[in-house]
Design a protein around this motif. Structure first.
Motif, PDB file in Angstrom:
ATOM      1  N   ARG A  97       0.980  -0.964  -0.035  1.00  0.00           N
ATOM      2  CA  ARG A  97       0.148   0.163   0.130  1.00  0.00           C
ATOM      3  C   ARG A  97       0.939   1.249  -0.028  1.00  0.00           C
ATOM      4  NH1 ARG A  97      -3.262  -2.342   3.335  1.00  0.00           N
ATOM      5  NH2 ARG A  97      -2.388  -1.354   5.513  1.00  0.00           N
ATOM      6  N   SER A  98       1.761   1.276   0.926  1.00  0.00           N
ATOM      7  CA  SER A  98       2.344   2.509   1.302  1.00  0.00           C
ATOM      8  C   SER A  98       3.723   2.354  -0.595  1.00  0.00           C
ATOM      9  CB  SER A  98       3.801   2.148   1.464  1.00  0.00           C
ATOM     10  OG  SER A  98       3.212   2.140   3.035  1.00  0.00           O
ATOM     11  N   PHE A  99       3.725   1.529  -1.171  1.00  0.00           N
ATOM     12  CA  PHE A  99       4.426   1.919  -2.105  1.00  0.00           C
ATOM     13  C   PHE A  99       4.090   2.263  -3.416  1.00  0.00           C
ATOM     14  CE2 PHE A  99       7.610  -0.174   0.084  1.00  0.00           C
ATOM     15  CZ  PHE A  99       8.402   0.421   1.218  1.00  0.00           C
ATOM     16  N   SER A 100       2.257   1.916  -3.743  1.00  0.00           N
ATOM     17  CA  SER A 100       1.813   2.209  -4.622  1.00  0.00           C
ATOM     18  C   SER A 100       2.036   3.579  -5.496  1.00  0.00           C
ATOM     19  CB  SER A 100      -0.135   1.892  -4.500  1.00  0.00           C
ATOM     20  OG  SER A 100      -0.115   2.896  -3.099  1.00  0.00           O
ATOM     21  N   GLY A 137       5.315  -8.973  -4.463  1.00  0.00           N
ATOM     22  CA  GLY A 137       4.553  -8.461  -3.656  1.00  0.00           C
ATOM     23  C   GLY A 137       4.435  -6.468  -3.352  1.00  0.00           C
ATOM     24  N   PRO A 138       5.066  -6.838  -2.197  1.00  0.00           N
ATOM     25  CA  PRO A 138       5.527  -5.288  -1.688  1.00  0.00           C
ATOM     26  C   PRO A 138       6.233  -4.548  -2.398  1.00  0.00           C
ATOM     27  CG  PRO A 138       6.933  -7.174  -0.469  1.00  0.00           C
ATOM     28  CD  PRO A 138       5.609  -7.969  -1.292  1.00  0.00           C
ATOM     29  N   PHE A 139       7.033  -5.313  -2.736  1.00  0.00           N
ATOM     30  CA  PHE A 139       6.971  -4.135  -4.598  1.00  0.00           C
ATOM     31  C   PHE A 139       7.130  -4.094  -5.441  1.00  0.00           C
ATOM     32  CE2 PHE A 139      11.390  -5.697  -1.370  1.00  0.00           C
ATOM     33  CZ  PHE A 139      10.864  -4.307   0.024  1.00  0.00           C
ATOM     34  N   GLY A 140       5.874  -4.514  -5.023  1.00  0.00           N
ATOM     35  CA  GLY A 140       5.027  -5.029  -6.791  1.00  0.00           C
ATOM     36  C   GLY A 140       5.000  -3.663  -7.721  1.00  0.00           C
ATOM     37  N   ASP A 141       5.232  -2.378  -7.162  1.00  0.00           N
ATOM     38  CA  ASP A 141       4.949  -1.149  -7.745  1.00  0.00           C
ATOM     39  C   ASP A 141       6.080  -0.357  -7.993  1.00  0.00           C
ATOM     40  OD1 ASP A 141       1.591  -1.173  -7.760  1.00  0.00           O
ATOM     41  OD2 ASP A 141       2.274  -0.617  -5.892  1.00  0.00           O
ATOM     42  N   LEU A 142       7.255  -0.806  -7.655  1.00  0.00           N
ATOM     43  CA  LEU A 142       8.754  -0.151  -8.131  1.00  0.00           C
ATOM     44  C   LEU A 142       8.913  -1.495  -8.878  1.00  0.00           C
ATOM     45  CD1 LEU A 142       9.510   0.382  -4.364  1.00  0.00           C
ATOM     46  CD2 LEU A 142       8.139   1.970  -5.530  1.00  0.00           C
ATOM     47  N   THR A 143       8.529  -2.128  -9.669  1.00  0.00           N
ATOM     48  CA  THR A 143       9.550  -2.991 -10.926  1.00  0.00           C
ATOM     49  C   THR A 143      10.013  -2.601 -11.763  1.00  0.00           C
ATOM     50  OG1 THR A 143       7.137  -3.742 -11.064  1.00  0.00           O
ATOM     51  CG2 THR A 143       8.618  -4.584 -12.887  1.00  0.00           C
ATOM     52  N   PRO A 173       3.360   8.167   3.514  1.00  0.00           N
ATOM     53  CA  PRO A 173       1.451   8.901   4.053  1.00  0.00           C
ATOM     54  C   PRO A 173       0.783   8.071   5.317  1.00  0.00           C
ATOM     55  CG  PRO A 173       1.376   8.751   1.799  1.00  0.00           C
ATOM     56  CD  PRO A 173       2.313   7.977   2.183  1.00  0.00           C
ATOM     57  N   ASP A 174       0.831   6.716   5.354  1.00  0.00           N
ATOM     58  CA  ASP A 174       0.066   6.189   6.764  1.00  0.00           C
ATOM     59  C   ASP A 174       0.701   5.866   7.050  1.00  0.00           C
ATOM     60  OD1 ASP A 174       1.470   4.518   3.871  1.00  0.00           O
ATOM     61  OD2 ASP A 174      -0.146   3.189   4.401  1.00  0.00           O
ATOM     62  N   ALA A 175       2.494   5.978   6.913  1.00  0.00           N
ATOM     63  CA  ALA A 175       3.810   5.348   8.256  1.00  0.00           C
ATOM     64  C   ALA A 175       3.153   5.279   9.677  1.00  0.00           C
ATOM     65  CB  ALA A 175       4.967   6.201   8.272  1.00  0.00           C
TER      66      ALA A 175
END
Lengths: 479, 203
Positions: A192-195, A259-265, B116-118
């Motif tokens: 979510r944070s890395f989206s 997963g977590p870094f999927g948006d940082l491909t 932002p949500d940290a």
């Protein structure tokens, strides 16, 4: 927080952990030599866990406060890992008895290492990932030094331990940077944070994590330990290193990256492309000069990691499917090859030189055919399984426009064919100096035969493996 | 004011003794400086209000780890001057890597911002420090939320234990061990024989 977590998804892991402890107790309390019995029980436990894995999973479920995830991907990877551990433990029993090194801790440690691998595959949190990795690595360090009276094995264990701790340190450092940004170590929260992208500090953290996992799968430039450890460690342990931990670390790498870094491909895929090319090239050229078959297999496994990484560099569902197919085929080829290496004995001593195989086709025609099948398959010659592994990975790369990567892959696999074919040449055309022993164990012959048949006849039923790998990959992409 | 003063005192001593750890010639002195560093770090934890961590640091690191180091340093006959021989030779490479890391760190902290949500995900699980003591708070989290991690950590320690025993335990032959059970079960009948000695005859 008063209610209990849902234990059902973790049933196979709980079972393995409890059986490891039970077998440990059994070994301690029985005074006589129980290595064989406990090894057999450990294999049974792995088989049973292998049945539990698909039964415990139904779709994607998360438990233990979101730290443990079970989905189609984890089921596929766990079955591969359990197969790898079961096969390699089956191969070791014979060796333990012959070398008079039988100690009941060996199967227990293999079981605990397997547990660590399963936890790595199911990790849905950076801390859970780290602990699973440590559980696995610690057991492997001990196994590498298992033959404690041999200087080489001790050196291998120590080298692996020191470099492995360095990798763990990098993993922790990277994780701390990531945690510092997102305020959470859970993969879902991280995703979510890395989206909306990530600042440079997090990218540095991701690269550190990537470097640490690259060490565990022995990808270039973090491969230095591999040839020495593979050569120094006892052969059954090398066989175990070459399959189980690699598959588990690879599955973990895929889960973390997608997963977590999927948006940082865009940020990490260039790193993957680099280590993939470097691994393929070094694996192909490094193995040419080797005379020790275990060292050669080390370089070969570095090369195979490079090919599988192509699928991850592509980064989509088809690419991940290619990775999974590749890993499954890699498992059978390697287990088979190491079973042959373990049956290479001369007057009771284990031989490791490639030259010792001279005239193998005349003294052991069946095993020689099997080894030839494995070598041709590793070289990627159709219609053997190894060709299809490469085929799915290269196709995924070409579909996504990574033509250069696919071309380098084809070129390096042609180069690597040199040393695979050299083994066949030595077996079939060289004059034997001294004949290798006959009758080195029914279990080994059985494992060689099973794997040779699977590798040779894969072409007749590729769809079952490919489609299950496809569902596993789809599970990762939320499909 | 006093807090800041104490902080700078602890911090300065910690850094200074940290430098001494790697520059002291005598390895025993290095370990002693390490202990001093631990004590100062514990002081810093106390200042943050983390009294449990401070005590654990002293008990575990000073009480167990550093003392173990001291034992090892004193028991092993290692020529430390020889170990330092390559120091100048590796200095340029080490310094280069250090500089690269420093540049990276500066880059990282220069552009640092939080997700932002940290703050949301950080605050949720922690009990209110005003209500529960911090030992209590750690315990509550460790045995509920982080129960899974706690269990795996236990397994990791089990592996470490098996590994140590496997790699070091040797059953030697010819060792005379004390067998307490046979000592205890000895009776008077087994060990004492009463004879009538005839005078002038001997046995």
């Amino acid at each position: 927080m008063s209610e209990l977590p849902n234990f059902a998804p973790a049933l196979p892991e709980i079972f393995i952990a409890l059986s490891a402890i039970a077998l440990l107790l059994l070994g301690v309390f029985r005074k006589d030599d129980t290595t064989q019995g406990i090894s057999a029980l450990a294999i049974v436990a792995m088989l049973f866990a292998g049945l539990l894995v698909p039964a415990a999973a139904g779709g994607r479920s998360v438990t233990f406060g979101g730290m443990f995830v079970v989905d189609g991907f984890s089921v596929f990877a766990k079955i591969l890992v359990l197969l790898a551990s079961g096969f390699t433990l089956g191969m070791s029993v014979n060796w333990l008895v012959r070398e008079k090194l039988g100690r009941f801790e060996y199967p227990v440690l293999v079981l605990l290492a397997t547990l660590g691998m399963m936890l790595m595959i199911s990790a849905n949190n950076l801390i859970a990932l780290y602990l699973g990795l440590e559980l696995q690595s610690l057991a492997l360090y001990v196994l590498a030094a298992y033959q404690r009276d041999s200087g080489r094995a001790t050196e291998a264990g120590l080298k692996y331990f020191v470099l492995g701790s360095l990798a763990s340190g990098m993993l922790l450092y990277g994780s701390s940077l990531i945690y510092g940004f997102a305020g959470s170590t859970g993969f879902d929260a991280l995703a979510r944070s890395f989206s909306q992208g990530a600042p440079i500090g997090v990218i540095v953290g991701v690269v550190f994590v990537l470097a640490a996992i690259a060490f565990k799968i022995s990808a270039v430039p973090f491969h230095m330990w591999t040839p020495d450890v593979y050569e120094g460690a006892p052969t059954p342990v090398t066989a175990f290193f070459a399959v189980g931990p690699k598959i588990a670390a690879f599955a973990m790498l895929v889960r973390v990256m997608v997963g977590p870094f999927g948006d940082l491909t865009h940020q990490w895929s260039q790193v993957i492309v680099f280590i993939s090319i470097a691994s393929m090239v070094l694996g192909a050229f490094g193995a040419i000069a080797q005379n020790n078959i275990k060292r050669m297999m080390a370089y070969s496994s570095i090369g195979h990691v490079g090919y599988a990484l192509i699928g991850l560099a592509v980064g989509d569902q088809v690419g991940i499917r290619g990775v999974l197919v590749y890993l499954a085929i890699y498992l059978f080829m390697n287990v088979g090859t190491f079973a042959v290496i373990l049956s290479m004995r001369q007057k009771g001593r284990l031989m490791e030189g490639i030259d010792d195989l001279a005239g193998y086709s005349r003294s052991h025609p069946m095993t020689a055919v099997a080894l030839a099948v494995f070598m041709l398959s590793m070289a990627g010659i159709p219609p053997l399984a190894g060709f299809w592994g490469k085929f799915y990975v290269f196709m995924a790369a070409i579909d996504k426009g990574y033509v250069g990567l696919a071309i380098i892959g084809v070129v390096t696999s042609v180069v690597s064919a040199f040393y695979y074919l050299r083994i066949i040449k030595v077996m079939y055309f060289d004059e034997p100096v001294e004949v290798l022993d006959h009758g080195t164990g029914k279990g080994l012959s059985f494992i060689v035969a099973v794997n040779a048949v699977l590798v040779a006849l894969f072409i007749f039923a590729p769809s079952s493996l490919v489609s299950s790998a496809g569902t596993a990959a789809a599970a990762l992409f939320g499909g | 004011m006093i807090q800041a003063l104490v902080f700078y005192l602890f911090a300065a001593v910690a850094v200074a003794s940290g430098v001494m750890v790697i520059s002291a010639r005598n390895p025993v002195h290095a370990v002693l400086f390490l202990i001093l560093t631990f004590f100062n770090a514990a002081g810093l934890f106390l200042l943050c209000g983390a009294e449990f961590l401070a005590m654990v640091l002293v008990v575990v690191y000073v009480g167990a780890v550093a003392v173990l180091f001291l034992f090892v340093v004193m028991l092993l006959d290692i020529n430390y001057l020889k170990l330092r021989e390559g120091f100048l030779q590796y200095l340029p490479t080490g310094a280069l890597i250090g500089l690269v890391l420093l540049a990276e760190l500066l880059l990282v902290f220069g552009s640092w911002k939080f997700a932002p949500d940290a703050p949301l995900s950080v605050g949720t699980h922690v009990p209110d420090p005003a209500v529960v003591t911090n030992t209590d708070a750690i315990g509550r989290l460790l045995y509920t939320e982080y129960f899974y991690l706690f269990q795996i950590a236990g397994l990791v320690l089990l592996v470490a234990m098996i590994g140590t025993i496997l790699l070091t335990l040797r059953s030697r032959t010819g060792v005379r061990k004390q067998k307490i059970s046979s000592q205890v079960t000895r009776t008077k009948a087994d060990s004492v024989e009463i004879r009538k000695v005839p005078s002038g005859g001997g046995i």
